[in-house]
Design a protein around this motif. Structure first.
Motif, PDB file in Angstrom:
ATOM      1  N   SER A 137       0.837  -1.203   0.000  1.00  0.00           N
ATOM      2  CA  SER A 137       0.000   0.000   0.000  1.00  0.00           C
ATOM      3  C   SER A 137       0.867   1.246   0.000  1.00  0.00           C
ATOM      4  CB  SER A 137      -0.887   0.029   1.243  1.00  0.00           C
ATOM      5  OG  SER A 137      -1.489  -1.208   1.443  1.00  0.00           O
ATOM      6  N   LEU A 138       1.891   1.254   0.839  1.00  0.00           N
ATOM      7  CA  LEU A 138       2.752   2.433   0.898  1.00  0.00           C
ATOM      8  C   LEU A 138       3.437   2.666  -0.437  1.00  0.00           C
ATOM      9  CD1 LEU A 138       4.353   2.292   4.444  1.00  0.00           C
ATOM     10  CD2 LEU A 138       2.702   3.928   3.550  1.00  0.00           C
ATOM     11  N   ALA A 139       3.887   1.572  -1.057  1.00  0.00           N
ATOM     12  CA  ALA A 139       4.554   1.724  -2.351  1.00  0.00           C
ATOM     13  C   ALA A 139       3.589   2.304  -3.371  1.00  0.00           C
ATOM     14  CB  ALA A 139       5.084   0.377  -2.828  1.00  0.00           C
ATOM     15  N   GLY A 140       2.328   1.848  -3.340  1.00  0.00           N
ATOM     16  CA  GLY A 140       1.323   2.377  -4.250  1.00  0.00           C
ATOM     17  C   GLY A 140       1.108   3.862  -4.016  1.00  0.00           C
ATOM     18  N   LEU A 141       0.988   4.205  -2.749  1.00  0.00           N
ATOM     19  CA  LEU A 141       0.786   5.595  -2.353  1.00  0.00           C
ATOM     20  C   LEU A 141       1.944   6.452  -2.839  1.00  0.00           C
ATOM     21  CD1 LEU A 141      -1.359   6.949  -0.451  1.00  0.00           C
ATOM     22  CD2 LEU A 141       0.427   6.909   1.302  1.00  0.00           C
ATOM     23  N   ILE A 142       3.152   5.967  -2.615  1.00  0.00           N
ATOM     24  CA  ILE A 142       4.340   6.728  -3.025  1.00  0.00           C
ATOM     25  C   ILE A 142       4.345   6.901  -4.538  1.00  0.00           C
ATOM     26  CG2 ILE A 142       6.859   6.589  -3.204  1.00  0.00           C
ATOM     27  CD1 ILE A 142       6.795   5.262  -0.400  1.00  0.00           C
ATOM     28  N   ASP A 143       4.057   5.823  -5.256  1.00  0.00           N
ATOM     29  CA  ASP A 143       4.051   5.906  -6.717  1.00  0.00           C
ATOM     30  C   ASP A 143       3.063   6.951  -7.217  1.00  0.00           C
ATOM     31  OD1 ASP A 143       6.000   4.095  -7.314  1.00  0.00           O
ATOM     32  OD2 ASP A 143       4.648   2.383  -7.392  1.00  0.00           O
ATOM     33  N   ILE A 144       1.848   6.865  -6.684  1.00  0.00           N
ATOM     34  CA  ILE A 144       0.805   7.782  -7.164  1.00  0.00           C
ATOM     35  C   ILE A 144       1.162   9.229  -6.834  1.00  0.00           C
ATOM     36  CG2 ILE A 144      -1.606   8.453  -6.814  1.00  0.00           C
ATOM     37  CD1 ILE A 144      -2.195   5.447  -6.449  1.00  0.00           C
ATOM     38  N   SER A 145       1.580   9.443  -5.581  1.00  0.00           N
ATOM     39  CA  SER A 145       1.885  10.831  -5.190  1.00  0.00           C
ATOM     40  C   SER A 145       3.069  11.359  -5.977  1.00  0.00           C
ATOM     41  CB  SER A 145       2.233  10.895  -3.695  1.00  0.00           C
ATOM     42  OG  SER A 145       1.491   9.994  -2.967  1.00  0.00           O
ATOM     43  N   ALA A 146       4.110  10.522  -6.129  1.00  0.00           N
ATOM     44  CA  ALA A 146       5.305  11.006  -6.814  1.00  0.00           C
ATOM     45  C   ALA A 146       4.979  11.330  -8.272  1.00  0.00           C
ATOM     46  CB  ALA A 146       6.409   9.972  -6.732  1.00  0.00           C
ATOM     47  N   ALA A 320       9.298  -2.474  -5.313  1.00  0.00           N
ATOM     48  CA  ALA A 320      10.056  -1.483  -6.056  1.00  0.00           C
ATOM     49  C   ALA A 320      10.097  -1.845  -7.534  1.00  0.00           C
ATOM     50  CB  ALA A 320      11.461  -1.377  -5.501  1.00  0.00           C
ATOM     51  N   PHE A 321      10.249  -3.118  -7.832  1.00  0.00           N
ATOM     52  CA  PHE A 321      10.371  -3.525  -9.233  1.00  0.00           C
ATOM     53  C   PHE A 321       9.229  -4.412  -9.709  1.00  0.00           C
ATOM     54  CE2 PHE A 321      14.738  -2.628  -8.053  1.00  0.00           C
ATOM     55  CZ  PHE A 321      15.125  -1.831  -9.097  1.00  0.00           C
ATOM     56  N   GLY A 322       8.345  -4.820  -8.805  1.00  0.00           N
ATOM     57  CA  GLY A 322       7.348  -5.808  -9.184  1.00  0.00           C
ATOM     58  C   GLY A 322       7.975  -7.153  -9.433  1.00  0.00           C
ATOM     59  N   ARG A 359      -0.231  -4.193  -7.138  1.00  0.00           N
ATOM     60  CA  ARG A 359      -0.903  -4.324  -8.420  1.00  0.00           C
ATOM     61  C   ARG A 359      -2.373  -3.968  -8.316  1.00  0.00           C
ATOM     62  NH1 ARG A 359      -2.520  -9.166 -12.164  1.00  0.00           N
ATOM     63  NH2 ARG A 359      -4.036  -9.175 -10.481  1.00  0.00           N
ATOM     64  N   SER A 360      -2.976  -4.318  -7.181  1.00  0.00           N
ATOM     65  CA  SER A 360      -4.404  -4.006  -7.080  1.00  0.00           C
ATOM     66  C   SER A 360      -4.613  -2.507  -6.875  1.00  0.00           C
ATOM     67  CB  SER A 360      -5.060  -4.829  -5.977  1.00  0.00           C
ATOM     68  OG  SER A 360      -4.433  -4.543  -4.765  1.00  0.00           O
ATOM     69  N   ILE A 361      -3.597  -1.820  -6.374  1.00  0.00           N
ATOM     70  CA  ILE A 361      -3.682  -0.353  -6.311  1.00  0.00           C
ATOM     71  C   ILE A 361      -3.460   0.222  -7.704  1.00  0.00           C
ATOM     72  CG2 ILE A 361      -2.559   1.711  -5.363  1.00  0.00           C
ATOM     73  CD1 ILE A 361      -1.954   0.090  -2.880  1.00  0.00           C
ATOM     74  N   ASN A 362      -2.655  -0.481  -8.487  1.00  0.00           N
ATOM     75  CA  ASN A 362      -2.478  -0.161  -9.893  1.00  0.00           C
ATOM     76  C   ASN A 362      -1.989   1.266 -10.139  1.00  0.00           C
ATOM     77  OD1 ASN A 362      -2.471  -0.519 -12.600  1.00  0.00           O
ATOM     78  ND2 ASN A 362      -4.700  -0.541 -12.838  1.00  0.00           N
ATOM     79  N   PRO A 363      -0.853   1.619  -9.570  1.00  0.00           N
ATOM     80  CA  PRO A 363      -0.388   3.002  -9.704  1.00  0.00           C
ATOM     81  C   PRO A 363       0.049   3.364 -11.121  1.00  0.00           C
ATOM     82  CG  PRO A 363       1.271   1.677  -8.623  1.00  0.00           C
ATOM     83  CD  PRO A 363       0.077   0.801  -8.804  1.00  0.00           C
TER      84      PRO A 363
END
Lengths: 812, 812
Positions: A137-146, A320-322, A359-363
């Motif tokens: 979840s955090l990685a998704g959040l970071i991806d979207i925000s960044a 980080a890389f999936g 993946r389910s966050i799908n950034p």
């Protein structure tokens, strides 16, 4: 210099939180003994630590020398370590086995205990699930925000300011040819002066770009400086050190987690030459450490907690890389120290959960798990191994050059005034980066976008400049595009990429190590990908114009698609990443998971191998090890062989001409004698011997246990005076009644200290320290105690043999 | 019982080939001392071993007690181990480090030495390349031959008898609808009676099938029996034992390699319920071991050789499944004992080379790397995890059941007369298998073909019975086939598969363990795949007929393709394989490499986890560990925690009421005293103490070194008589001239024996033995020598605590 048992912490060394491999029972009794024990005023750290249970009611304590068997749970504070100390793996594992044994034996007694036993067994899995969910979840959040904040530097979406550029245009109902152009997305110049053309608009956009970049990076550095100084850097060197058994309190704490997550977004968005991959590992480890507090099993045991952290590191790379498998191998190869197979399986689980949560966050909006999804259509030819190996050599050279320059720069930062102005440093570097980056399309876009574009295999419909070839649709069959002549776009892209390469190469050296979260993976990969793409395009044009050359004969006829420049970019990225980090298997597996084709493993492997050999020939250390050494962390490298011919007697304390080892005898020293030793020395523990003359080793006793036990006995036990004799023996002799009572302290004695002979080669001693995770080892000669070797002594010895300053070890 | 230092080998135990961790120099001097040493007639094993260099010219030897420093290369035979002995990892690694040190230090002297140093560094990679090439080629050869011979049971190709069925029809120029039917391919009935229809033709084919099967299997068992008894079984339990440091001479030899390769083809072709995957690991390890002889570095060092074998095992699995990453993880997780990270990278290289060699041979004719290539089109739904977990439970139950029954049967074979007639056993089992297999299409085909078919996702053009659905082409869109009603073919297939399942379940129990090469992977996977496919089709029909049920609502509307029965088969296969072998990560990765889609990892993981938990709940051991225990191999399991509370004093010899430990004093025993001890005891080594009274440990001396040194001194050194005193001290006291000369033997003394105290918990002792690879450990109390613990003692103790017969350990 005398004996020093891990007196690493300059504040707390006197009281010696060091614990040898005493069994759990011993620990309990020590805990019991310390109840209601008034702390000396000159000993604040101990006071602080013990304060938590000073209100505990010790009324039930009996006055005999056999203390407090009724306590079953260890008290808080007991069995923990001071900050900047090394844990004792043997003892921690022993404690966990004891705990497990107790739960198992109890489970037969009642249903409730059985449920407890089962839930205990599954708590590890539950914890992994939580870590995976949280890290994902955090990685998704970071991806979207960044993503959103990166685009904010260029403009804003009128349909909703929270949309990023791509999302904004995707929402737009109008048909558009270029995915980047849509009426809803307004660049800053469009918004402010109403149009986006002309020099003024360009300057305005430029200015806004620089201002946003500065704003983001300053916010990041201020947050790091103000709230969580540990949140800077990539965190991997420190995590390696922590996993090897060192304690850095707060490094994986809640504050670090929160601040690192926020500042990572800011740092990435500011357009600095850094990546989010390393810091994501740190973030995942923070998640792991924080979630450990939910389960007693992991909260209370430093060894078990490190198992969880290893898994969390795997989850970090996985998101980080999936690449879940690559993540586990990264944790195994690069980060972890103690990695039992059970952990492997759990790490895999955590990595998988994390990857699927992301993946389910799908950034990325493409339902892809991986960061850079690539699909190549053409196989590669054996002859192409030559350019791949060249890329490997380039990667190795770049890696070695980067490590040297970066370490030199970081050393300068540590030793000169430069280190005192982290905010100014960030300001200057961001300003230079932003000013240089904006004019060049390939540096203006985010680095991961750049890599994505470089990896991409040009299709017919690709509109990017890199795919602007002279089309010859007559020879096109299906999806396969033959090699074509490069159009003007490609030539423009080439020199822009070359400039980007030069810029990235130099700016990254100054960026990594600043007081913002900064990963190395992405900048390294970008350097390699640019170099690879340049070489790939060059090869392609060579093959197109000179397909009659003998090297192309047989596999690259006219109109065939022989060269895939995207593959070159990928190989180059692997080579550079390998040169910097010296990863091997995990690198290849991560890259393999990006493409999903076993075909391309061979080029990747060739490049990774060449790059590692090349870089190793120049300097043995990878960037993480170099930073560990720079910071003087007490990390005993498990990969490097110790290859010198020294013996244990050359390393042990006391040295040849030093005064003899301070020992305690088992049945002839009075309370006063022992107290004198405690006051006159600063060691964390003392060997107990049969007699001073025989020097035959009985066991090892900890300073702290001694202090607590003696004080307690003086208060609670009748007749203990300064002349009372302390007995460490099993049975004490019957004493005439005129003698003062004796003090029996066998319960606090560790009866199984590790020993080696003075003639043992150091290579074996180092092996023992590494594999068993010891903190200290006693040295004997013909059954007589001679000295002691601590982990610190071993590290100093290794540093000395490598012609380094031995005093640089253990925080300078 | 007294002290026994690893007296494992009943033939050779008296002379004790056991070597403790003496440094290389010591070894050299011992070697020197033994030159021209006439062997006692009653000591044939030593004689045999030393015979190789008895002609060496010892004329240059000087007569002083400091012996033969001029020898630089160890002599042949020295430093080797007897058959069925355990190696000393510490000493082997030490020796390799010494060797490496010497080469490195010499490399500065001359260019030639530098080249030698570089070539030495790269020899490991070269060896890996060779192993990969050889293992890949052999695997290709085995695949092609087995394929051809399997088809030979049914018929022959007229276009060339060396074509298999598929190849034959592929060569055929006629267009054909069914790939199995072409005029060139003649079944035996067609060839003999001219047509293939009718009862007589059927019976004839049946007969030929059984005869060929019997012929193949009898040939296999006779070859194994006559030439290489070690070639039977899967070999993985033995390889695990060997990698843990045991010596089984010839197990990985050239003969085993040749015979196993041939008989594996025969056994697979005979249609027995066995696979080639496990034996391929054995074949690859034989390749590795044989190729080790090319490089001194690996030939002479047992520890280094085991690193190579670990990599070879990875290459074996890599070619078995076309899964290089899975192969490396299999080696890491299941097979290896000592697996440094350097080995991981090299294993990966070997596995990759092997996989690509196999692919370039292209035995499956489809350019695919993997054995069962699968491509699924539809994602799975979260609710499907329920049937996947059910498959996991089935797999776990089957695994536990299989292990129990197979071990019971193997024990019966070992203990009753049954074991005396291996040929008859193979004959009977083959006959039963062939007779039962022929009538059922799914057992008649080779098991790997069956699995392939079960994994397959039915396309529109698939003509197999399993894909005979009631077509409704109106609802077909593109490639995606919606769920359809099952046609009669599917129903026929279902009951045939059910019968096949029953047959496979039972016949495999009797097959695994016979005197032919036999792997377990394929039969286990077949059982799981059948069960999975059955469940998958059932689910599919349920979803088709009852898509209005609440469990299908939302994801499985009418005309949608929700269920992929092939995926169920795959999950089932993973579950059963997991239940039998208890593999975890490697299993999932191997299966992942088959599909190449990260999507399907989750179902695989769910099934593998459930299956492992289920099976572990019934019995802790996987099939390989169970066979290791059945055969009593001295394998110290690294995965299982030792969880008992015993102490070192409970395990050491001598026990409480035994006579004290036999020791040698350092400066007071005469040659005669020592010779008496040697003659009266059978231990392989003796501790040396300061004096009998003090029992303070000085070092450890090997029986063999003692015998050689004394004999040599008696011959070469003046004045050595029975009353000469043996000195192990550094400096001997000046003796009056009237005394006989003294014998100085410090050079053969191991001055760094491992010691623990008698109070050390056994869990720590076991950990030390495992992690350091010790052979023995001395036990002290208050600096006095008390006893000794050997690896055998540890294994016996573990067996005892597990309520097993301790004497079953170490070959019974």
């Amino acid at each position: 210099m005398g004996l020093e048992v891990l007196a690493m912490d300059q504040k707390g060394y006197r009281r010696g939180s060091f614990q040898s491999s005493t069994s759990d029972e011993d620990m309990l009794e020590i805990a019991g003994a310390s109840l209601d024990f008034p702390m000396a005023d000159d000993d604040p750290p101990l006071d602080r630590e013990m304060g938590g249970f000073s209100s505990y009611n010790g009324g039930e304590m009996n006055g005999t020398s056999k203390m407090m068997d009724f306590l079953e749970e260890p008290l808080p504070g007991v069995g923990t370590y001071e900050d900047f100390n090394t844990i004792d793996w043997v003892r921690e594992k022993s404690r966990d086995r004891d705990r497990h044994r107790e739960i198992t034996s109890r489970s037969k007694e009642s249903t409730w205990a059985l449920i407890h036993s089962v839930s205990d067994a599954f708590s590890g899995w539950l914890l992994m699930l939580f870590i995976g969910l949280l890290a994902g979840s955090l990685a998704g959040l970071i991806d979207i925000s960044a993503h959103w904040m990166t685009d904010l530097k260029e403009g804003v979406c009128l349909a909703g300011f929270w949309f990023n550029h791509e999302h904004c245009c995707w929402k737009s109902n109008t048909t558009f040819t270029d995915r980047d152009k849509c009426p809803e997305w307004k660049s800053w110049s469009q918004l402010i002066i109403g149009h986006g053309e002309g020099a003024f608009a360009y300057i305005l956009n430029y200015l806004m770009y620089v201002i946003w970049a500065l704003l983001f990076s300053l916010l990041a550095v201020l947050l790091v400086k103000g709230f969580a100084p540990y949140a800077c850097g990539s965190g991997i060197p420190e995590i390696k050190t922590i996993l090897s058994g060192f304690i850095i309190r707060g490094y994986l704490g809640k504050w670090t987690l929160i601040i690192k997550t926020i500042t990572l977004v800011l740092a990435v968005s500011s357009g600095l030459s850094l990546g989010k991959e390393g810091p994501l590992v740190h973030v995942a480890c923070c998640c792991g450490n924080t979630l450990c507090h939910l389960f007693t099993k992991y909260r209370k045991n430093e060894a078990k907690r490190r198992e969880v952290l290893s898994a969390a590191a795997a989850a970090g790379v996985s998101v980080a890389f999936g690449a879940p498998i690559g993540g586990v191998l990264f944790s195994l190869e690069e980060v972890s120290y103690y990695f039992p197979l059970k952990t492997l399986w759990r790490s895999f689980f955590a990595a998988l959960v994390a990857a699927f949560t992301l993946r389910s966050i799908n950034p990325f909006g493409n339902s892809r798990l991986v960061l850079f999804y690539v699909e190549f259509h053409m196989p590669w030819h054996l002859l192409e191994l030559v350019p791949f190996v060249l890329l490997g050599i380039f990667g190795g050279l770049w890696g070695a050059f980067f490590i040297r320059s970066n370490i030199a720069w970081c050393r300068r930062r540590k030793t000169t005034k430069l280190g005192k102005y982290p905010v100014l440093e960030v300001f200057v570097v961001t300003a230079i980066t932003a000013i240089l980056a904006f004019p060049n399309e390939y540096t203006r876009m985010s680095t991961s976008e750049l890599i994505s574009e470089l990896f991409n295999d040009c299709g017919i419909l690709d509109s990017s400049k890199l795919c602007e070839y002279v089309n010859d649709f007559n020879s096109t069959k299906g999806d396969d595009l033959p090699d074509r002549a490069a159009g003007p776009g490609v030539y423009t892209a080439m020199w822009q990429l070359a400039l980007a390469l030069v810029m990235k190469v130099f700016i990254t050296i100054f960026t990594f190590g600043m007081k913002v979260p900064s990963g190395l993976f992405i900048p390294s990969m970008a350097v390699g990908a640019i170099a690879g793409r340049l070489l790939g395009v060059a090869m392609e044009q060579l093959a197109f114009y000179h397909h009659d050359w003998v090297i192309f004969s047989g596999w690259c006829s006219q109109g065939a698609d022989c060269i895939t420049p995207g593959l070159y970019a990928m190989v180059g990225a692997a080579a550079c990443l390998g040169g910097v980090t010296r990863m091997t298997v995990s690198l290849v597996v991560i890259m393999f998971e990006l493409t999903g084709g076993l075909e391309y493993i061979v080029p990747l492997m060739a490049a990774a191998m060449t790059s590692k050999w090349m870089a190793d020939a120049i300097g043995r250390e990878g960037i993480y090890d170099a930073h560990i050494r720079l910071n003087g962390y007490p990390f005993l490298e498990a990969k490097e062989e110790f290859s010198h011919k020294t013996l244990a007697m050359d390393v042990m304390r006391p040295r040849r001409n030093d005064p003899p080892l301070t020992v305690i005898t088992q049945d002839s020293m009075t309370v006063e004698d022992v107290e004198t030793i405690i006051n006159e020395t600063t060691y964390s523990g003392y060997p107990v011997v049969v007699s001073r003359e025989s020097q035959r080793l009985v066991g090892f006793v900890l300073r702290r246990d001694l202090i607590i036990s003696i004080e307690n006995a003086r208060k609670k036990q009748d007749g203990i005076v300064s002349t009372s004799i302390i007995y460490f023996t099993d049975h004490s002799p019957p004493l005439p009644p005129s003698f003062p009572s004796m003090l029996k302290l066998r319960s606090i004695l560790d009866l199984s200290p590790f020993t080696v002979t003075d003639q043992t080669p150091m290579e074996i001693v180092v092996d023992i320290f590494r594999k068993l995770g010891l903190r200290q080892c006693l040295v004997t000669h013909n059954g007589k105690l001679l000295g002691i070797i601590t982990k610190k002594d071993v590290l100093k010895h290794i540093a000395q043999l490598a012609n380094q300053d031995p005093d640089s070890i253990l925080f300078n």
